[in-house]
Structure formats: C-alpha cells, structure tokens
Scaffold this active site. Structure first.
Site, PDB file in Angstrom:
ATOM      1  N   ASP A 271     -15.979  26.816   7.989  1.00 50.26           N
ATOM      2  CA  ASP A 271     -17.047  26.122   8.714  1.00 50.26           C
ATOM      3  C   ASP A 271     -16.452  24.860   9.332  1.00 50.26           C
ATOM      4  O   ASP A 271     -15.265  24.827   9.609  1.00 50.26           O
ATOM      5  CB  ASP A 271     -18.221  25.817   7.780  1.00 50.26           C
ATOM      6  CG  ASP A 271     -19.560  25.805   8.504  1.00 50.26           C
ATOM      7  OD1 ASP A 271     -19.681  25.044   9.483  1.00 50.26           O
ATOM      8  OD2 ASP A 271     -20.484  26.545   8.115  1.00 50.26           O
ATOM      9  N   HIS A 294     -14.446  25.564  12.163  1.00 48.87           N
ATOM     10  CA  HIS A 294     -15.396  25.455  13.271  1.00 48.87           C
ATOM     11  C   HIS A 294     -15.241  24.116  13.981  1.00 48.87           C
ATOM     12  O   HIS A 294     -16.160  23.671  14.673  1.00 48.87           O
ATOM     13  CB  HIS A 294     -16.830  25.629  12.770  1.00 48.87           C
ATOM     14  CG  HIS A 294     -17.131  27.028  12.310  1.00 48.87           C
ATOM     15  ND1 HIS A 294     -18.377  27.418  11.863  1.00 48.87           N
ATOM     16  CD2 HIS A 294     -16.350  28.126  12.211  1.00 48.87           C
ATOM     17  CE1 HIS A 294     -18.347  28.704  11.512  1.00 48.87           C
ATOM     18  NE2 HIS A 294     -17.121  29.145  11.712  1.00 48.87           N
TER      19      HIS A 294
END
Length: 463
Positions: A271, A294
């Site tokens: 993430d 991310h």
C-alpha cells in the site's frame, strides 16, 4: 646543614618505597548514558555491553548498570513460542520509573507477545532497545479472543522516548492477508463481505518527542507503523518490507501528527509507502526509497463529509520504483478543509504508474455519488521529477473538483519517459490551475492560468 640534607634524602627514599610498595589500582569511571539531544539525535543504537548474569537479590537489573532492564531477567524466554507478554510489561513498568532507562530485548532471542499497551507517562530519556526478534501471535486463529484485533504494539502518552536497535519486528501477517474479506482473497478472486479487522503492527498514540531508528519491520497484518495525535517525531534508517500484494500494509501512516522527519529509510509494501492523513503539518521526508508500493500519498481526506487539514509537507530526494503511484494527493467528494503548502522535489521514478496525481474523486467503488463540496487543494509544487512511467496511465493526472478547483500548482523540470512502449502524451487536467515553469516531458498544456477563487472564497476553506 649536612644533617638536614641527610634527613631530607632519607624522607624522599621512604616516600618512594611506600608508593612503589602500595597495591592500589586506579578505577575507570563510566558515565551513564545521557539524555539524547533532540536537535542532533544519534541515528545508530548505542553499543551497550553484554548483560551480566542477573543478581538473585535484584531480578530487575540485568547488568552492572542499574538503568538497563533486560526482559530475560523478568522471565522472558525468547524461544519463539512462549508468551513473554508479562515479562515485557514488568520490564516496561520498571524502566518507566527510572530516568534514562533502557528496556533491553537482547539479540539471539525471538520474543512473542500479545496485544499490549505500553503506557506513560514515564521518566524522560527512556530507550526501548530491540536487538532480538519481537513478534505477535501467528495469525487470527492464534490471536487471544480478549485482545483487540485492530492493534498490536501501542505506545500511549509517552514523551521523550527512543525505539531503536539492530533487531526485527516480525508481523506474521500472511494469515491475516489471506482472510476472504481481504481484496481479491475470496472465491474466484472476489471479496467476501463482513468484518475484516487486522491489527496495525506499531502505534504511537498521544505521544511526543519520539525517535524511531535502525529497526527492521516486516510483514505487518495491516499498517506497519502509525502515529496518531503525536508531535515531534524523528524516523530514520528504518527498513520496512512486506510483499507487493499484501493488502493495506502502509509503511508509515501519520494522522493528527505535527513536526515529523522521515529520513534515510527503505520501504517496500502493498500500500502507501508513506501516507499522510488529516491534521498533519510540518512533515519533512527525505532520502526515502519506496517500492514496490502505492507511492507517497497525502490522503485520503474528507471521507464521510469530514473536514481535513494538511499543511507544509515536503518530500525531497526520494526514489520510487515499481509502484502503482508516485506522489499523490487524494480526497473524497463532500469533504471540507484544505491541503496547502506541499512540495515534491528531486524525485526519481522507475516504472511508476500515475507518477504525479491529484485525485479529488477518490472512491473505493464506482457507486460514489457526485457532491459539490470538496477539500481545497492549493500551493502544490512538483520540481525535478524525472524517470520512467508505466504507460497504462498518463504520468500526470490532475482531477480536481467541479466546484472547488485546485490552484497554484507549479511544475518545473518534469521529465518522464515510458519504461517501455510508446509515450503517453496526453496528461489529464480537470479544473486545475497553475504554472509550467519549464517545458515538461511529456508536454502538458492543460493547466489553466489565473486565480479562479477570490480571497473571500478561499478563506472559507481555512483550517
């Protein structure tokens, strides 16, 4: 006179004899570890001497230094399976009561503890020195039923503490990632409905003047490290790692936290590498390597029509590789407040999708309805952003609210080339205003000129 000289020489001879025959040795004095200087924190853990065998009459002291509290002296076994929670709690209580104390979890041990809150206030200068391995129970089936499954290691109301060492925090997250309610973990790649809480590995809550350095943190069930309601945080020389597809495993998450420095660290996870939530200001991020991840994100902000306030964030000299996003600001429709004073500078991209993105239509699904209010995004600069991008998406994307435009966006020396394939030469802009100080690659011509909001209109978004 001759008699006087003779007596003098006899006295000198006797004195030399006494000094030479004396069996007295000099003693070396070791000073106790001093309280750390917050302006110039030490990035490497101090080299503590090996712990001596515990004194049977004083089980709290693990060495000749009364300020070192070795968890093995409080009953910790460290065999990787025995529950050592009580030993850590007892060692914490003893160390907390002493100024400049060291709670020591020594090397060559693997300690297992259950969900624990280490609370203060404590005496200043406390050091949590982890040189071994520290881990939670192995997966949801081993998690005690009475423990919170939203957090594992919590430091609450602590001031002037250092969490450091050469050890590893092993999150044992794999069985949490495989729960059927996690993204794409159900039958045929679906996601099953229902509660799906997983613990954040480390949380600092309502604390101040913190240093976290030198540790390896890996395989968290969810967020690796979270700071909530804190002020004065230094994070440096960390290694954070989880697999690329591990869900919701943010590296470092900040929320309602001010005056933060994140330096010289490597983060690979499933993430956001670093995520910055509402209530954060004066955050400095430098020399951080992200990926796969991310990217570095501000947000998401404004969920459920909430107010979000973020200001004075700087990201410099970063390297982002093999990531779904590069540097990103993401907000939900319907929020209020502002994001202002954001600087992304000297960032190298390597095979990154969505290198530069402002998304004010952030949504988990396609069912989010349009709303008129939005978090105001202004004073954002992107300088010296270079490297390669994944051609599945345009490398620059500015999707701003229909009713609350993004303003004062500045781009300078942005040069992004396709990692493979043909160049995507159509950057996306919607209701975005700003300045292109130098020609960019690919060319961007969709930024609008001017100030679309008057001072009075801007002021309604002040935090």
């Amino acid at each position: 006179m001759e008699l006087i000289h003779g007596l003098f020489f006899i006295w000198v001879a006797v004195t030399i004899f006494i000094l030479n025959s004396s069996n007295v040795e000099g003693r070396t004095h070791f000073h106790k570890k001093q309280k750390s200087n917050k302006e110039n924190p030490v990035s490497q853990p101090p080299p503590y001497p090996p712990a001596n065998p515990p004194d049977q009459n004083d089980p709290g002291n693990s060495s000749s230094d009364p300020c070192i509290f070795d968890v093995t002296s409080f009953g910790a076994v460290g065999d990787g399976s025995t529950d050592d929670t009580d030993a850590f709690r007892s060692a914490w209580k003893a160390a907390c009561a002493v100024e400049s104390a060291v709670l020591l979890a020594p090397s060559d041990y693997s300690f297992t503890i259950t969900s624990t809150i280490f609370s203060g206030p404590c005496n200043p200068g406390l050091v949590f020195q982890l040189d071994g391995v520290l881990m939670p129970p192995d997966g949801p089936d081993c998690w005690p039923k009475g423990d919170s499954n939203k957090q594992w290691l919590v430091f609450y109301r602590i001031d002037d503490m250092t969490f450091t060492g050469s050890g590893t925090i092993e999150g044992n997250g794999e069985k949490w990632w495989e729960l059927p309610c996690k993204p794409h973990r159900g039958p045929q790649g679906t996601t099953l409905p229902g509660p799906c809480d997983s613990p954040a590995l480390i949380r600092f809550f309502m604390s101040s003047n913190l240093v976290v350095s030198g540790l390896r943190i890996q395989n968290s069930p969810q967020i690796h490290m979270k700071f909530d309601g804190c002020e004065g945080v230094l994070i440096e020389e960390l290694s954070i790692s989880s697999p690329k597809l591990s869900p919701n495993t943010d590296g470092i998450h900040l929320e309602n936290t001010k005056s933060v420095g994140i330096y010289n660290s490597m983060i690979a996870n499933g993430d956001d590498c670093v995520s910055i939530g509402t209530g954060c200001s004066n955050v400095d991020i430098e020399n951080v390597t992200c990926g796969p991840s991310h990217g570095i994100s501000i947000g998401s902000l404004g969920v459920h029509n909430s107010q979000a306030c973020v200001s004075n964030i700087a990201v410099r000299n970063a390297f982002i590789k093999d990531s779904d996003n590069g540097v990103r600001i993401k907000t939900w429709q319907g929020g209020t407040g502002s994001v202002t004073g954001i600087a992304f500078e000297n960032i190298q991209m390597d095979n990154v999708r969505n290198c530069i993105i402002i998304d004010q239509y952030y949504c988990f699904s396609k069912g989010c309805r349009n709303q008129t209010s939005a978090v105001f995004v202004t004073d954002v600069s992107f300088r010296n952003i270079k490297g390669t991008y994944d051609v599945r998406s345009p490398p620059m994307h500015f999707a701003c609210s229909d009713t609350v435009p993004c303003t004062n966006i500045t781009l300078s020396e942005v040069e992004l080339l396709p990692a493979e394939g043909e160049m995507v030469d159509d950057p996306f802009c919607w209701n975005a205003y700003g300045t292109l100080e130098t020609l960019s690659i690919p060319p961007i011509t969709c930024l609008q000129d001017g100030e679309p909001l008057s001072y009075s209109e801007r002021s309604i978004y002040d935090c």
